[in-house]
Enzyme design. Structure first.
Site, PDB file in Angstrom:
ATOM      1  N   ARG A  91      36.713 -44.706 -17.339  1.00  0.00           N
ATOM      2  CA  ARG A  91      38.205 -44.112 -17.428  1.00  0.00           C
ATOM      3  C   ARG A  91      38.909 -43.565 -18.450  1.00  0.00           C
ATOM      4  NH1 ARG A  91      38.695 -43.030 -10.803  1.00  0.00           N
ATOM      5  NH2 ARG A  91      36.465 -42.054 -10.748  1.00  0.00           N
ATOM      6  N   SER A 130      39.914 -38.980   2.937  1.00  0.00           N
ATOM      7  CA  SER A 130      39.702 -40.309   2.008  1.00  0.00           C
ATOM      8  C   SER A 130      39.480 -41.204   2.719  1.00  0.00           C
ATOM      9  CB  SER A 130      40.115 -40.226   0.538  1.00  0.00           C
ATOM     10  OG  SER A 130      39.396 -41.209  -0.581  1.00  0.00           O
ATOM     11  N   HIS A 176      32.358 -35.325  -9.091  1.00  0.00           N
ATOM     12  CA  HIS A 176      33.300 -35.681  -8.555  1.00  0.00           C
ATOM     13  C   HIS A 176      34.142 -35.907  -9.339  1.00  0.00           C
ATOM     14  CE1 HIS A 176      33.834 -39.417  -5.920  1.00  0.00           C
ATOM     15  NE2 HIS A 176      35.169 -39.597  -7.137  1.00  0.00           N
ATOM     16  N   TYR A 191      33.625 -44.563   1.949  1.00  0.00           N
ATOM     17  CA  TYR A 191      33.151 -44.643   0.581  1.00  0.00           C
ATOM     18  C   TYR A 191      32.519 -45.656   1.168  1.00  0.00           C
ATOM     19  CZ  TYR A 191      35.444 -42.536  -3.392  1.00  0.00           C
ATOM     20  OH  TYR A 191      35.464 -41.567  -4.547  1.00  0.00           O
ATOM     21  N   SER A 236      34.517 -29.400  -7.688  1.00  0.00           N
ATOM     22  CA  SER A 236      34.493 -29.550  -8.918  1.00  0.00           C
ATOM     23  C   SER A 236      34.299 -28.421  -9.495  1.00  0.00           C
ATOM     24  CB  SER A 236      32.876 -29.961  -9.437  1.00  0.00           C
ATOM     25  OG  SER A 236      32.871 -31.356  -9.058  1.00  0.00           O
TER      26      SER A 236
END
Length: 383
Positions: A183, A124, A280, A148, A312
């Protein structure tokens, strides 16, 4: 003896020790016991009321395997081919950021565990350890880099170039996170690990990022963190921007986060080399369509022009069989290996992957299939 049978034999004969639970539910529960609430919830929790993450798992139950009998499945081949390379299994470690919050070695331990199991590791952007250190931990084993896309496009370009130079085999652009979702658990804890300089190792080691600072991160970490917070994510991106990243690398580019068939069509139209059907893990849009439900329609739109992968909700071997039968070329696994990392570091990651591969191998055989290419929708019944 095929992989699943071999694992069974070693376990039953006490040649291999079970260091983590084989059940996903127990694995998650043990990780919850071990970790503090903040890091555990950061990994386990999702957006809003967490409807999407629950639906991801529940939706696999809609598809039922109809096994065939009297098929010689004594020898199985689990391998696949992607972008001209052969992979031992149709499984990759999904890009998961900030792994150091569950284990001090973070991505390095996960990368070594994946390499030991011959499973490609997708590093990542939001890693605590750099692109280069993760590559070093894996030796010559297959690895991809997840991007990203920063609002500073030169930083995004720099990361892609660094990944190619460090031997990564593909670039995975995550499209569904131009900003972080709502979240609730993280809001309750007021916890964002990046603000403690966890998960920004690729930025702190990036020459373009550092050139934007008056002082080096070692001299002034707070300014580096503040710059990260200003440039992470890019809600201005459109399809035409893909050409910029394509011009920065010769590596295959996969687009992660596709759920709508029209977006799959646009991905092909704009030159994407692959698609990853994903929501995601439920962490971005609460109430989003489950990835396994979106998969068949996207496969039908793409028509084999580029590979379609899926993540997922992958928890067991039967989930992998169903995803591949519905047209996925391979699947990505996230939370399971993170819980293995939390409980037992590199060895925990290895055993999570061992168990998933063994479960997949045995489910494949018991369904009457000998290799991945034999999996198709005819073997499934919708409940």
């Amino acid at each position: 003896m095929s992989f699943g049978n071999l694992v069974q034999a070693k376990v039953y004969q006490h040649m291999e020790e079970n260091i983590i639970p084989s059940s996903f539910e127990q694995l998650e529960a043990k990780a919850k016991e071990k970790l503090d609430a903040k890091p555990y919830d950061y990994v386990a929790a999702s957006a809003g009321a967490e409807v999407t993450v629950k639906s991801n798992n529940k939706s696999f139950e809609k598809w039922q395997i109809v096994p065939r009998m009297l098929c010689d499945t004594s020898v199985r081949d689990l391998s696949i081919e992607l972008f001209g390379k052969k992979y031992a299994y149709p499984i990759l470690c999904a890009p998961v950021g900030v792994q150091s919050i569950v284990h001090p070695e973070g991505e390095l331990a996960s990368a070594r565990g994946a390499a030991a199991m011959d499973v490609p590791f997708i590093a990542s952007t939001a890693s605590t350890y750099s692109i280069e250190k993760t590559a070093e931990a894996m030796g010559d084993k297959e690895r991809w880099f997840q991007l990203y896309w920063s609002s500073d496009k030169e930083i995004a370009a720099s990361m892609v170039k660094r990944a190619e130079a460090a031997g990564y085999g593909a670039i995975v652009i995550t499209l569904d996170t131009p900003m972080m979702g709502w979240r609730e658990k993280d809001i309750e804890h007021a916890y964002l690990p990046f603000l403690q300089a966890e998960g920004i190792g690729n930025y702190l080691s990036d020459p373009v990022f550092c050139s934007r600072l008056e002082k080096s991160p070692q001299e002034d970490i707070r300014s580096a963190i503040m710059l990260w917070s200003q440039i992470f994510g890019n809600p201005t991106l459109t399809w035409k921007d893909l050409e910029f990243i394509k011009s920065q690398t010769s590596l295959p580019i996969l687009l992660k986060g596709i759920l709508h068939p029209d977006d799959a069509h646009l991905a092909v139209e704009h030159g994407a080399d692959g698609i990853i059907v994903s929501n995601h893990g439920g962490r971005q849009v609460d109430g989003a369509v489950p990835a396994i439900d979106a998969l068949p329609e996207i496969v039908d739109v793409v028509k084999g022009q580029i590979p379609v992968l899926m993540d997922s909700g992958i928890r067991r071997g039967s989930d992998i069989v169903k995803a591949l039968a519905l047209g996925a070329k391979a699947v990505l696994v996230g939370r399971p290996y993170m819980y293995g990392l939390a409980l037992a570091g590199e060895e925990g990651v290895k055993q999570v992957l061992r168990n998933l591969i063994a479960d997949f191998d045995l489910t494949l055989a018991l369904s009457g299939k000998r290799n991945v290419s034999e999996l198709n929708r005819d073997m499934l019944k919708k409940a």
